[in-house]
Each structure stands twice: as structure tokens, then as C-alpha cells.
Motif scaffolding. Structure first.
Motif, PDB file in Angstrom:
ATOM      1  N   VAL A 110       0.859  -1.186   0.000  1.00  0.00           N
ATOM      2  CA  VAL A 110       0.000   0.000   0.000  1.00  0.00           C
ATOM      3  C   VAL A 110       0.892   1.232   0.000  1.00  0.00           C
ATOM      4  CG1 VAL A 110      -1.808   1.287   1.186  1.00  0.00           C
ATOM      5  CG2 VAL A 110      -1.819  -1.215   1.267  1.00  0.00           C
ATOM      6  N   LEU A 111       0.698   2.098  -0.985  1.00  0.00           N
ATOM      7  CA  LEU A 111       1.452   3.343  -1.106  1.00  0.00           C
ATOM      8  C   LEU A 111       0.481   4.516  -1.073  1.00  0.00           C
ATOM      9  CD1 LEU A 111       3.665   2.348  -4.202  1.00  0.00           C
ATOM     10  CD2 LEU A 111       4.120   1.872  -1.784  1.00  0.00           C
ATOM     11  N   SER A 112       0.980   5.673  -0.641  1.00  0.00           N
ATOM     12  CA  SER A 112       0.190   6.903  -0.690  1.00  0.00           C
ATOM     13  C   SER A 112       0.962   7.949  -1.467  1.00  0.00           C
ATOM     14  CB  SER A 112      -0.110   7.415   0.725  1.00  0.00           C
ATOM     15  OG  SER A 112      -0.886   6.484   1.451  1.00  0.00           O
ATOM     16  N   THR A 113       0.247   8.762  -2.237  1.00  0.00           N
ATOM     17  CA  THR A 113       0.848   9.737  -3.135  1.00  0.00           C
ATOM     18  C   THR A 113       1.077  11.080  -2.427  1.00  0.00           C
ATOM     19  OG1 THR A 113      -1.273  10.641  -3.857  1.00  0.00           O
ATOM     20  CG2 THR A 113      -0.459   8.687  -5.019  1.00  0.00           C
ATOM     21  N   ALA A 159      -3.838  10.285  -2.357  1.00  0.00           N
ATOM     22  CA  ALA A 159      -4.491   9.156  -3.014  1.00  0.00           C
ATOM     23  C   ALA A 159      -3.751   7.889  -2.590  1.00  0.00           C
ATOM     24  CB  ALA A 159      -4.451   9.322  -4.529  1.00  0.00           C
ATOM     25  N   THR A 160      -4.414   6.760  -2.741  1.00  0.00           N
ATOM     26  CA  THR A 160      -3.862   5.482  -2.292  1.00  0.00           C
ATOM     27  C   THR A 160      -3.679   4.541  -3.469  1.00  0.00           C
ATOM     28  OG1 THR A 160      -4.923   5.697  -0.122  1.00  0.00           O
ATOM     29  CG2 THR A 160      -4.251   3.485  -0.791  1.00  0.00           C
ATOM     30  N   VAL A 161      -2.550   3.834  -3.477  1.00  0.00           N
ATOM     31  CA  VAL A 161      -2.288   2.796  -4.471  1.00  0.00           C
ATOM     32  C   VAL A 161      -2.137   1.473  -3.733  1.00  0.00           C
ATOM     33  CG1 VAL A 161      -0.806   1.990  -6.347  1.00  0.00           C
ATOM     34  CG2 VAL A 161      -1.072   4.455  -5.941  1.00  0.00           C
ATOM     35  N   LEU A 162      -2.970   0.514  -4.073  1.00  0.00           N
ATOM     36  CA  LEU A 162      -2.888  -0.838  -3.527  1.00  0.00           C
ATOM     37  C   LEU A 162      -2.402  -1.757  -4.627  1.00  0.00           C
ATOM     38  CD1 LEU A 162      -3.621  -3.040  -1.338  1.00  0.00           C
ATOM     39  CD2 LEU A 162      -5.871  -3.142  -2.434  1.00  0.00           C
ATOM     40  N   ILE A 163      -1.329  -2.504  -4.367  1.00  0.00           N
ATOM     41  CA  ILE A 163      -0.807  -3.469  -5.337  1.00  0.00           C
ATOM     42  C   ILE A 163      -0.982  -4.867  -4.745  1.00  0.00           C
ATOM     43  CG2 ILE A 163       1.166  -4.163  -6.747  1.00  0.00           C
ATOM     44  CD1 ILE A 163       1.779  -0.981  -5.242  1.00  0.00           C
ATOM     45  N   VAL A 164      -1.639  -5.729  -5.492  1.00  0.00           N
ATOM     46  CA  VAL A 164      -1.901  -7.097  -5.043  1.00  0.00           C
ATOM     47  C   VAL A 164      -1.418  -8.057  -6.111  1.00  0.00           C
ATOM     48  CG1 VAL A 164      -3.649  -8.762  -4.308  1.00  0.00           C
ATOM     49  CG2 VAL A 164      -3.970  -6.335  -3.806  1.00  0.00           C
ATOM     50  N   SER A 165      -0.684  -9.075  -5.697  1.00  0.00           N
ATOM     51  CA  SER A 165      -0.226 -10.107  -6.629  1.00  0.00           C
ATOM     52  C   SER A 165      -0.506 -11.470  -6.029  1.00  0.00           C
ATOM     53  CB  SER A 165       1.271  -9.953  -6.898  1.00  0.00           C
ATOM     54  OG  SER A 165       1.737 -11.008  -7.716  1.00  0.00           O
ATOM     55  N   ALA A 166      -1.021 -12.378  -6.867  1.00  0.00           N
ATOM     56  CA  ALA A 166      -1.323 -13.729  -6.400  1.00  0.00           C
ATOM     57  C   ALA A 166      -1.302 -14.694  -7.576  1.00  0.00           C
ATOM     58  CB  ALA A 166      -2.695 -13.766  -5.725  1.00  0.00           C
ATOM     59  N   PRO A 167      -1.041 -15.982  -7.310  1.00  0.00           N
ATOM     60  CA  PRO A 167      -1.096 -16.997  -8.383  1.00  0.00           C
ATOM     61  C   PRO A 167      -2.535 -17.401  -8.652  1.00  0.00           C
ATOM     62  CG  PRO A 167      -0.486 -18.020  -6.317  1.00  0.00           C
ATOM     63  CD  PRO A 167      -0.590 -16.539  -6.029  1.00  0.00           C
ATOM     64  N   THR A 168      -3.350 -16.408  -8.991  1.00  0.00           N
ATOM     65  CA  THR A 168      -4.794 -16.573  -9.194  1.00  0.00           C
ATOM     66  C   THR A 168      -5.146 -16.068 -10.588  1.00  0.00           C
ATOM     67  OG1 THR A 168      -5.150 -16.166  -6.828  1.00  0.00           O
ATOM     68  CG2 THR A 168      -7.063 -15.935  -8.267  1.00  0.00           C
TER      69      THR A 168
END
Length: 255
Positions: free
Chosen positions: A141-144, A160-169
Motif C-alpha cells: 500500500v502506497l500513498s501519493t 491518493a492510495t495505491v494498492l498493489i496485489v499479486s497472487a497466483p490466481t
């Protein structure tokens, strides 16, 4: 809270202790000061990150480290040789490796992807989590920068907020889950902001004034999602930084 760095530090050190809500507010207030420094440098045509070092800015990031912000100590050391001579203990980012030169490099070790972003992005968290379906996800989670809200009845400024999600899905499954989480409809598609993206969605929540944008990448064997959320005005002002962030995504080929 005081709007100048010296007054803010004095206020912070005068407090006996901070509640969790006060700690969150203090972190955000610190980055409001850092945001203004970065914008002042940009207006003057100077690099946002001072190549010659800056002890005052280093002090703000050292304070960020004390407040528990991942990576803040790395920035402080890059700005001030005195800090570099007495390295600060790193704040844990389970499942991630974090470096800083004039930019942060954040690498999701198990998922094999990395991004680059500037010092004025606040790192809220970077960790591994087990999802309800049993798979493990890398989440950051990052904020600008802070920016003013656009509507007359929404005074003030925010990040503003940046959410980065990674999964083997599968991409469709992970995207559907996060679209539902933020109230975006599958029909709210928009053009992809970068050719390497698989798809993109964007919509405004009229009740809250929040603009939500989801960008989906599907490298071999995994999915990487970028969710970008901010108030009207804040979202638009920081969107160029978000697009720059997307362009830095690199993924290690699977064996």
C-alpha cells in the motif's frame, strides 16, 4: 498539528504517547510536509530528490522511521551521511525487498515483480497474506503526494492510495474480487493506460467523491493488480505519478 517541520517535531516530541489513530495522523501530517517540499522543488525547476543531500529533509525521514514507516530510514541515510554512518534498523516488510537510491525499488520476492517510485510516496505496508482460497498474496500500500480536493463542499487536501496485489490466481477471478471490494462494476471498463496491461476499470462513487481505478496485469503464472483511489482533484492531480508507477512494473520470467 503545526504546519512547519520544526513545530511539528516539537509537538510530536512533547507527546507522552500516541494512540493508533494519532500515529496514523502523525504519519500523514509528516508526509504533507514532505509533499510540500517536493512540490516546492518542482516549481523551482529542481530535482524533487536533492542530489546534493539535505539534512533537514533527512531529519523528516528519520522521524518517519521513528513513526514506523517502511523505507523512511533508507531515504534519510541517502540524504545525510551522518545518518548513513549510524544505520537505522530496517522496518520489516515480510516477503518484500526494499532498496533506495534516488528512487525506491520494491520487489515482491516470491511473486517475482518489482516497481520503482519516488521518495514522496509513503509506504503504508508491504507484506505477504494468505487469502481465503488458501493462496498467498503479496500486498503493498502506497500513498501519493497531497493534493487539493476538487469540489467546493470538500475543503482540504488528501493523499491518493495505491494498492498493489499479486497472487497466483487467474486474472478474471482476482479482478472480480477486487472490483466487488471497491464497488466498481465489471461494465465500468476503460482503455488500458499501458500496453502491457490486460484490462482497466474506472468509476466515480458520487456519494463519497472517490474515484476508483483498477488496472490488471497477467504475467505468466500470476496476476498483478494496481488499485488507485482518491478524492476528485487528488486523484487527477496524482494520476501522472500513478501512470509512471505502472510503467516501472517488471516481472521475472517463470522457470
Amino acid at each position: 498539528m503545526p504546519v512547519h517541520a520544526a513545530g511539528f517535531k516539537a509537538w510530536l516530541y512533547s507527546a507522552d504517547s500516541l494512540s493508533e489513530n494519532e500515529l496514523v495522523a502523525a504519519r500523514e501530517h509528516l508526509f504533507a510536509i514532505i509533499s510540500e517540499d517536493a512540490k516546492t522543488r518542482a516549481r523551482a525547476g529542481r530535482p524533487p530528490f536533492p542530489p546534493e543531500g539535505d539534512t533537514a529533509l533527512a531529519g523528516l525521514f528519520a522521524l518517519g522511521h521513528e513513526l514506523g514507516l517502511p523505507g523512511a530510514g533508507l531515504v534519510a541515510a541517502a540524504l545525510d551521511a551522518g545518518v548513513a554512518a549510524r544505520p537505522l534498523a530496517p522496518i520489516a516488510t515480510p516477503g518484500f525487498t526494499l532498496h533506495f537510491d534516488s528512487l525506491y525499488t520494491l520487489t515482491a520476492d516470491a511473486n517475482g515483480w518489482m516497481i520503482r517510485f519516488p521518495h514522496y510516496f509513503m509506504i503504508g505496508t508491504a507484506t505477504r497474506q494468505r487469502m481465503a482460497n488458501g493462496s498467498e498474496s503479496s500486498i503493498a500500500v502506497l500513498s501519493t503526494l497531497f493534493a487539493k480536493h476538487a469540489t467546493a463542499d470538500a475543503l482540504g487536501a488528501s493523499q491518493a492510495t495505491v494498492l498493489i496485489v499479486s497472487a497466483p490466481t487467474p486474472a478474471a477471478e482476482l479482478a472480480a474480487f477486487w472490483l466487488a471490494q471497491v464497488g466498481l462494476q465489471p461494465t465500468e471498463t476503460t482503455s488500458v493506460p499501458t500496453p502491457s496491461a490486460l484490462g482497466a476499470y474506472r468509476g466515480l462513487d458520487a456519494a463519497t467523491g472517490m474515484v476508483r481505478e483498477l488496472v490488471v496485469f497477467a504475467p505468466a503464472g500470476r496476476t498483478v493488480l494496481f488499485l488507485y483511489i482518491g478524492r476528485e482533484g487528488t486523484h487527477e492531480a496524482n494520476r501522472p505519478h500513478f501512470l509512471n508507477l505502472l510503467e516501472t512494473l517488471r516481472v521475472r520470467p517463470t522457470a
